[in-house]
Design a protein around this motif. Structure first.
Motif, mmCIF file in Angstrom:
data_model
loop_
_atom_site.group_PDB
_atom_site.id
_atom_site.type_symbol
_atom_site.label_atom_id
_atom_site.label_comp_id
_atom_site.label_asym_id
_atom_site.label_seq_id
_atom_site.Cartn_x
_atom_site.Cartn_y
_atom_site.Cartn_z
ATOM 1 N N ASP A 24 0.838 -1.203 0.000
ATOM 2 C CA ASP A 24 0.000 0.000 0.000
ATOM 3 C C ASP A 24 0.869 1.249 0.000
ATOM 4 O O ASP A 24 0.568 2.234 -0.672
ATOM 5 C CB ASP A 24 -0.934 0.007 1.210
ATOM 6 C CG ASP A 24 -2.053 -1.027 1.086
ATOM 7 O OD1 ASP A 24 -2.272 -1.518 -0.038
ATOM 8 O OD2 ASP A 24 -2.695 -1.319 2.115
ATOM 9 N N GLY A 25 1.954 1.220 0.742
ATOM 10 C CA GLY A 25 2.855 2.370 0.804
ATOM 11 C C GLY A 25 3.471 2.675 -0.548
ATOM 12 O O GLY A 25 3.554 3.828 -0.962
ATOM 13 N N LYS A 26 3.898 1.637 -1.248
ATOM 14 C CA LYS A 26 4.505 1.804 -2.581
ATOM 15 C C LYS A 26 3.460 2.304 -3.576
ATOM 16 O O LYS A 26 3.735 3.182 -4.397
ATOM 17 C CB LYS A 26 5.112 0.472 -3.042
ATOM 18 C CG LYS A 26 5.666 0.475 -4.434
ATOM 19 C CD LYS A 26 6.922 1.323 -4.546
ATOM 20 C CE LYS A 26 7.533 1.154 -5.934
ATOM 21 N NZ LYS A 26 8.191 2.345 -6.403
ATOM 22 N N LEU A 27 2.267 1.766 -3.471
ATOM 23 C CA LEU A 27 1.185 2.196 -4.355
ATOM 24 C C LEU A 27 0.865 3.671 -4.118
ATOM 25 O O LEU A 27 0.720 4.444 -5.067
ATOM 26 C CB LEU A 27 -0.064 1.335 -4.115
ATOM 27 C CG LEU A 27 -1.215 1.509 -5.071
ATOM 28 C CD1 LEU A 27 -0.794 1.223 -6.495
ATOM 29 C CD2 LEU A 27 -2.364 0.594 -4.677
ATOM 30 N N ALA A 28 0.787 4.083 -2.870
ATOM 31 C CA ALA A 28 0.508 5.482 -2.534
ATOM 32 C C ALA A 28 1.638 6.374 -3.028
ATOM 33 O O ALA A 28 1.398 7.463 -3.566
ATOM 34 C CB ALA A 28 0.317 5.630 -1.028
ATOM 35 N N GLU A 29 2.871 5.917 -2.877
ATOM 36 C CA GLU A 29 4.034 6.701 -3.332
ATOM 37 C C GLU A 29 4.005 6.871 -4.853
ATOM 38 O O GLU A 29 4.212 7.974 -5.365
ATOM 39 C CB GLU A 29 5.304 5.976 -2.886
ATOM 40 C CG GLU A 29 6.591 6.691 -3.188
ATOM 41 C CD GLU A 29 7.792 5.866 -2.720
ATOM 42 O OE1 GLU A 29 8.678 5.630 -3.558
ATOM 43 O OE2 GLU A 29 7.823 5.461 -1.536
ATOM 44 N N ASP A 30 3.760 5.780 -5.563
ATOM 45 C CA ASP A 30 3.692 5.834 -7.026
ATOM 46 C C ASP A 30 2.536 6.719 -7.491
ATOM 47 O O ASP A 30 2.673 7.493 -8.439
ATOM 48 C CB ASP A 30 3.527 4.435 -7.621
ATOM 49 C CG ASP A 30 4.786 3.588 -7.479
ATOM 50 O OD1 ASP A 30 5.846 4.136 -7.098
ATOM 51 O OD2 ASP A 30 4.689 2.372 -7.746
#
Length: 172
Positions: A24-30
């Protein structure tokens, strides 16, 4: 249980197993990077501000036209709800009909235009009915505001490409 013909061979790696799990963190960052790169927040902010400020008659059409054209061409006439890009094209069609430059079109003018532009299949009764639809006030001439009001109703649910084809046909 016996293996079925649909099971992958032993030791084979399925395509789905190759996918990397995205946290989720990577998705939010992207997502944040994408939104910043394409200035999505600014675009949406302008769109929402314009919707609230202008209060167009047809908000969905305003959104479509703002994205497809620009906010300037998406502005809608407060009376008819016609977006600017459609209004200007219909004014050009009206000028073709108003050969005398009087700011209005007579029934005879509509007949002549219809005969010249492929409306030969329409009889006088059909044309009279259309004329009445254009000029609901019962006048003997169609004014530009009546013409625009008629096409605002007729074209309200038309996608932009269909409207463009209609105008092209009317101007041919």
């Amino acid at each position: 249980m016996a293996p079925s013909s649909l099971d992958p061979p032993r030791g084979a790696v399925r395509d789905v197993d190759k996918l990397l799990a995205v946290t989720d963190g990577k998705l939010a960052e992207d997502g944040a990077a994408y939104m910043e790169k394409h200035q999505i927040n600014a675009m949406l902010g302008e769109l929402v501000t314009n919707l609230v400020t202008l209060q167009p008659k047809d908000p969905l059409q305003y959104i479509i036209d703002s994205v497809e054209f620009s906010p300037e061409f998406a502005r809608q006439d407060p009376e008819t709800g016609l977006p600017e890009h459609r209004r200007s094209k219909l004014e050009d069609v009206f000028k073709l009909l108003d050969k005398e430059g009087l700011g209005s079109v007579s029934f005879d003018g509509l007949q002549q235009y219809s005969a010249k532009h492929g409306g030969g299949t329409l009889g006088d009764d059909d044309l009279q009915s259309m004329f009445t639809d254009f000029a609901p006030s019962g006048g003997t001439r169609i004014t530009l505001p009546e013409f625009l009001a008629y096409f605002a109703k007729v074209s309200r649910t038309m996608p932009n490409p269909t409207f463009a084809t209609l105008v092209a046909d009317l101007m041919a």
